[in-house]
Write a protein that holds these residues in place. Structure first.
Motif, PDB file in Angstrom:
ATOM      1  N   TYR A 114     -64.818   7.471 -30.120  1.00 46.50           N
ATOM      2  CA  TYR A 114     -65.522   8.746 -30.635  1.00 46.50           C
ATOM      3  C   TYR A 114     -66.376   8.337 -31.956  1.00 46.50           C
ATOM      4  CZ  TYR A 114     -65.636  13.292 -32.803  1.00 46.50           C
ATOM      5  OH  TYR A 114     -66.213  14.312 -33.384  1.00 46.50           O
ATOM      6  N   VAL A 184     -63.982  20.443 -24.536  1.00 42.86           N
ATOM      7  CA  VAL A 184     -63.633  19.143 -24.452  1.00 42.86           C
ATOM      8  C   VAL A 184     -62.797  18.656 -22.920  1.00 42.86           C
ATOM      9  CG1 VAL A 184     -61.489  19.425 -25.163  1.00 42.86           C
ATOM     10  CG2 VAL A 184     -62.755  17.488 -25.859  1.00 42.86           C
ATOM     11  N   HIS A 185     -62.501  19.727 -22.148  1.00 36.00           N
ATOM     12  CA  HIS A 185     -61.817  19.338 -21.017  1.00 36.00           C
ATOM     13  C   HIS A 185     -62.526  18.797 -20.137  1.00 36.00           C
ATOM     14  CE1 HIS A 185     -58.111  21.097 -22.898  1.00 36.00           C
ATOM     15  NE2 HIS A 185     -58.742  22.001 -23.044  1.00 36.00           N
ATOM     16  N   ASN A 218     -64.738  16.754 -31.623  1.00 32.24           N
ATOM     17  CA  ASN A 218     -63.265  16.826 -30.979  1.00 32.24           C
ATOM     18  C   ASN A 218     -63.715  15.515 -29.905  1.00 32.24           C
ATOM     19  OD1 ASN A 218     -60.909  16.978 -30.332  1.00 32.24           O
ATOM     20  ND2 ASN A 218     -60.906  19.100 -29.407  1.00 32.24           N
ATOM     21  N   TYR A 219     -62.564  15.179 -29.340  1.00 32.65           N
ATOM     22  CA  TYR A 219     -62.634  14.379 -27.984  1.00 32.65           C
ATOM     23  C   TYR A 219     -61.580  14.538 -26.961  1.00 32.65           C
ATOM     24  CZ  TYR A 219     -59.339  11.027 -30.167  1.00 32.65           C
ATOM     25  OH  TYR A 219     -58.198  10.613 -30.649  1.00 32.65           O
ATOM     26  N   TYR A 220     -61.654  14.293 -25.903  1.00 31.48           N
ATOM     27  CA  TYR A 220     -60.636  14.096 -25.014  1.00 31.48           C
ATOM     28  C   TYR A 220     -60.582  12.951 -24.269  1.00 31.48           C
ATOM     29  CZ  TYR A 220     -57.984  14.897 -20.393  1.00 31.48           C
ATOM     30  OH  TYR A 220     -57.325  14.934 -19.423  1.00 31.48           O
ATOM     31  N   SER A 221     -59.492  11.997 -24.377  1.00 24.87           N
ATOM     32  CA  SER A 221     -59.264  10.645 -23.999  1.00 24.87           C
ATOM     33  C   SER A 221     -58.309  10.881 -22.597  1.00 24.87           C
ATOM     34  CB  SER A 221     -58.490  10.006 -24.994  1.00 24.87           C
ATOM     35  OG  SER A 221     -57.969   8.886 -24.580  1.00 24.87           O
ATOM     36  N   GLN A 225     -54.044  11.076 -22.362  1.00 20.76           N
ATOM     37  CA  GLN A 225     -53.540  12.076 -21.696  1.00 20.76           C
ATOM     38  C   GLN A 225     -52.776  11.560 -20.535  1.00 20.76           C
ATOM     39  OE1 GLN A 225     -53.468  15.123 -22.550  1.00 20.76           O
ATOM     40  NE2 GLN A 225     -54.626  14.646 -24.293  1.00 20.76           N
TER      41      GLN A 225
END
Length: 228
Positions: A114, A184-185, A218-221, A225
């Motif tokens: 990120y 972010v999803h 923000n970020y989504y990993s 997850q």
């Protein structure tokens, strides 16, 4: 008998052609120096002349670099311009040895990915996707933009990812793309792409570190997850 010049040698024996065909590492020091000076004298090819010069230096490039222009010019076939070229090459070699190699970025976490890409993506109003190619220590080899697409999605060719990884001799990869919407999803397409890349990496014996979705702040990993 008069010896041949470099240009008159068989093609496979010419230093320049050999370098092009096999790479610089395949050439001897004499052959590399011969490329620099271009020609020898009426009795010696450039390669033979450089072999004799190196022999007089005990085949030690450090000793060669300490010779003066006048000393080099005592060799038939080496004039001032060639002597300067030889010493300039020796100095470049010395500086290369003295130069510190910059440390490659390490990507151990999604936060690292990120932080690496956020500044490139934060103001985009369309999606972009990137692959980060790494060695087995998770150090960056290079980062490549894979696509630049629409507002809600962008097409990524899994074959291109594998090709770039193989060409770079990478052992680890990570994907990242942005969501201009701020959501972010992951979408179904994001999840489908992640599965395809994961399967391709398994086949090619590459480690798929993560797929990170980036928004502004923000970020989504996928890995964090539990989806990788």
């Amino acid at each position: 008998m008069t010896k041949l010049t470099v240009k008159q040698l068989a093609e496979e024996d010419r230093p320049r052609e050999r370098l092009m065909m096999h790479g610089a590492h395949a050439l001897s020091s004499a052959e590399l120096l011969a490329i620099l000076i271009g020609s020898g004298n009426k009795d010696e090819t450039a390669v033979d002349l450089m072999k004799r010069l190196l022999s007089d230096c005990d085949n030690n490039l450090a000793k060669l670099s300490k010779m003066s222009i006048d000393q080099l010019m005592t060799y038939n076939g080496i004039g001032e311009a060639k002597a300067i070229t030889i010493l300039a090459a020796c100095e470049l070699g010395r500086r290369r040895e003295a130069a510190a190699m910059p440390e490659r970025k390490k990507f151990a976490t999604a936060q690292d990915i990120y932080s690496h890409l956020w500044s490139r993506m934060r103001d985009l109003d369309v999606e972009e996707s990137y692959v980060i190619l790494m060695n087995q220590a998770f150090r960056e080899i290079k980062t490549i933009r894979l696509s630049h697409g629409g507002i809600t999605e962008t097409a990524v060719d899994v074959r291109l990812i594998m090709k770039e990884a193989l060409l770079a001799n990478a052992t680890t990869i990570a994907l990242a793309h942005n969501h201009p919407s701020g959501n972010v999803h992951p979408s179904r397409d994001d999840e489908r792409l992640t599965r395809k890349v994961s399967e391709a990496c398994d086949t090619m014996r590459l480690h798929f570190l993560d797929h990170v979705i980036i928004t502004d702040g923000n970020y989504y990993s996928f890995r964090e997850q539990g989806k990788l």
